[in-house]
Design an enzyme around this catalytic site. Structure first.
Site, PDB file in Angstrom:
ATOM      1  N   ALA A 207       0.842  -1.208   0.000  1.00 45.99           N
ATOM      2  CA  ALA A 207       0.000   0.000   0.000  1.00 45.99           C
ATOM      3  C   ALA A 207       0.870   1.248   0.000  1.00 45.99           C
ATOM      4  O   ALA A 207       1.785   1.366   0.824  1.00 45.99           O
ATOM      5  CB  ALA A 207      -0.870  -0.002   1.253  1.00 45.99           C
ATOM      6  N   THR A 219      -3.166   5.988   3.592  1.00 43.35           N
ATOM      7  CA  THR A 219      -2.779   4.696   2.998  1.00 43.35           C
ATOM      8  C   THR A 219      -4.040   3.884   2.712  1.00 43.35           C
ATOM      9  O   THR A 219      -5.139   4.405   2.707  1.00 43.35           O
ATOM     10  CB  THR A 219      -1.798   3.934   3.919  1.00 43.35           C
ATOM     11  OG1 THR A 219      -1.300   2.790   3.225  1.00 43.35           O
ATOM     12  CG2 THR A 219      -2.471   3.482   5.203  1.00 43.35           C
ATOM     13  N   ASN A 220      -3.845   2.558   2.500  1.00 40.67           N
ATOM     14  CA  ASN A 220      -4.997   1.667   2.304  1.00 40.67           C
ATOM     15  C   ASN A 220      -4.679   0.338   2.968  1.00 40.67           C
ATOM     16  O   ASN A 220      -3.637   0.167   3.576  1.00 40.67           O
ATOM     17  CB  ASN A 220      -5.305   1.524   0.798  1.00 40.67           C
ATOM     18  CG  ASN A 220      -4.129   0.915   0.042  1.00 40.67           C
ATOM     19  OD1 ASN A 220      -3.763  -0.231   0.280  1.00 40.67           O
ATOM     20  ND2 ASN A 220      -3.503   1.701  -0.833  1.00 40.67           N
ATOM     21  N   HIS A 221      -5.571  -0.647   2.784  1.00 42.32           N
ATOM     22  CA  HIS A 221      -5.455  -1.868   3.582  1.00 42.32           C
ATOM     23  C   HIS A 221      -4.530  -2.925   2.996  1.00 42.32           C
ATOM     24  O   HIS A 221      -4.409  -4.003   3.561  1.00 42.32           O
ATOM     25  CB  HIS A 221      -6.857  -2.478   3.769  1.00 42.32           C
ATOM     26  CG  HIS A 221      -7.778  -1.608   4.568  1.00 42.32           C
ATOM     27  ND1 HIS A 221      -7.563  -1.292   5.890  1.00 42.32           N
ATOM     28  CD2 HIS A 221      -8.913  -0.947   4.220  1.00 42.32           C
ATOM     29  CE1 HIS A 221      -8.516  -0.497   6.334  1.00 42.32           C
ATOM     30  NE2 HIS A 221      -9.359  -0.266   5.348  1.00 42.32           N
ATOM     31  N   SER A 222      -3.903  -2.646   1.883  1.00 45.15           N
ATOM     32  CA  SER A 222      -3.058  -3.693   1.280  1.00 45.15           C
ATOM     33  C   SER A 222      -1.909  -4.078   2.208  1.00 45.15           C
ATOM     34  O   SER A 222      -1.225  -3.232   2.767  1.00 45.15           O
ATOM     35  CB  SER A 222      -2.498  -3.193  -0.050  1.00 45.15           C
ATOM     36  OG  SER A 222      -1.482  -4.089  -0.513  1.00 45.15           O
TER      37      SER A 222
END
Ligand code: PMT
Length: 418
Positions: A207, A219-222
């Site tokens: 992410a 950010t994101n959940h990756s």
């Protein structure tokens, strides 16, 4: 397939040579994990190894009789011939000696054959993987280094020992790596001449982190798991892998060149510079890239307002679309030959993925519904649909991200062949 199974090791016959080092205790875990991965592990113990651990321990974790005596080898182990040292070597996909003592290295370099391990190594033609482990300055000694050079000149695969504290209390280089590292090196040795040998894969994972101030970021959940799994699958097939990752907490698959980045712009630079510098055969963009970033990143930590009811507005600026940039670059330099992207959607999965496939000039897109709890971000498993430029759709039901990685790499290999 049990969750510990590893395709690259499943069904493989591994002869595990265990010699007289205190690091033998790690070899028990290695034998156990190789067995759980689906390999048939035949352990050969030297007399010195049996001063540290009994054969019964290895038999318990491998489910197979252990070889300790060239004059009285256990029968009925499915070897191709009743002469144990020939049968063990003939049947093996690889011989791994872990730990390998200085004495064992010297004996192998001289071509000695007066114990079961050395005579098996002399008769075998499969890859030989040695993981030296020794105390004090023995590893650095010119004699040991000379023996390693001889073995490597004959094609042996050396797993460099780690630096750290020895049983003696001294510190130095000579510690046996941990099991995941040992298995990673074995996979690399087994895949060395694989179908992707000579091919270069550029893979992104994780992410992006877009700074808001020195303390906060968007950010994101990756987690990066899917991208790292794709890298491992390419390594298993002999590819050279450059892994550009934002997954700070994920280990690097053994053999991959790791490039750590954080923001979309850093990722763009890392990807485009490597396309122009090393002309990779394939790019797989598994990274979850932010389309926007805070328009300005503050130099100091942003302080909240004194007004308890006051909110805050953050202006966002557009990030570059990396795959669109790659599309233009590819038209200019003709590389990568194959581009694979992903589509992370919560609705209209196929329609959105097909549009991205076309618009971004990919050869294959891996569509996944990231709203599902057991697939997409962070999960160990994923459920995807592969769409190619001919309009073919391939649905892959819920399975491990490792398996998804293998399927994606197999499709890229086919595209490269085509
Ligand atoms: O990392 P995990 O926790 O294992 O989760 C895996 C995953 C869900 C992150 C992965 O399977 C996945 O879907 N990755 C792509 C996520 C994403 O950014 O998809 P997207 O639909 O927003 O973007 C489409 C494609 O364009 C992607 O290949 C992306 O890398 C790329 N992209 C996106 C934005 C941007 N500015 N530039 C890009 O190149």
């Amino acid at each position: 397939m049990s969750q510990n199974r590893i395709t690259a090791l499943d069904g493989k016959r591994i002869v595990l040579g265990v010699t007289g080092s205190i690091a033998v205790y790690k070899a028990v875990d290695l034998a156990s994990k190789l067995t759980q991965a689906g390999a048939t592990v035949d352990v050969i113990m030297t007399d010195a190894a049996r001063e540290f651990v009994t054969p019964l321990t290895f038999q318990a974790v491998t489910g197979r009789a252990v070889y300790t005596d060239m004059w009285a080898a256990p029968a009925g182990q499915g070897l191709p011939t009743h002469i144990a040292h020939v049968g063990l070597g003939e049947a093996a996909d690889a011989i791994m000696i872990a730990p390998a003592t200085a004495d064992t290295l010297a004996r192998l370099a001289q071509g000695r054959s007066d114990d079961l391990l050395s005579v098996t190594c002399l008769s075998a033609r499969c890859p030989l993987v040695v993981a030296p482990a020794m105390d004090g300055g023995m590893y650095e000694h010119p004699a040991t280094q000379a023996n390693l050079e001889v073995l490597q000149s004959r094609g042996a695969y050396l797993i460099e020992p780690e630096t750290g504290r020895f049983a003696s209390g001294l510190t130095g280089r000579g510690r046996l790596p941990e099991t995941p590292q040992l298995i990673g090196h074995l996979r690399l040795a087994l895949g060395r001449d694989g179908e992707l040998a000579g091919k270069h894969f550029l893979i992104s994972a994780g992410a992006t982190r877009e700074a808001l101030d020195p303390v906060r970021y968007v950010t994101n959940h990756s987690s990066g798991r899917q991208g790292h799994s794709i890298a491992q699958a390419a390594l298993d097939r002999g590819a050279r892998v450059t892994l550009v990752t934002m997954a700070r907490d994920l280990a690097t698959p053994v053999g991959a060149e790791r490039v750590d980045v954080a923001s979309a712009r850093e990722l763009l630079d890392a990807v485009t510079s490597r396309i122009t510098a090393s002309s990779p055969d394939a790019l797989v963009m598994a990274a979850a890239v932010a389309d926007y970033r805070p328009a300005t990143a503050a130099d100091q930590k942003i302080k909240k307002s004194d007004d308890p009811d006051a909110g805050m507005t953050i202006d966002l600026a557009r990030n570059p679309d990396i795959l669109m940039t790659v599309k233009a670059l590819r038209e200019e330099v003709g590389r990568p030959r194959v581009v694979v992207g992903f589509a992370a959607e919560t609705n209209d999965l196929i329609k959105s993925a097909a549009s991205k496939l076309e618009r971004k000039g990919m050869d294959l897109i891996v569509a996944n519904d990231v709203s599902a709890p057991d697939a997409g971000f962070r999960a160990e498993t994923n459920r995807v649909i592969l769409l190619d430029r001919e309009g073919q759709q391939t649905e892959i039901d819920l399975t491990s991200k490792a398996r998804i990685g293998e399927i994606v790499i197999d499709r890229v290999a086919a595209l490269l062949d085509g």
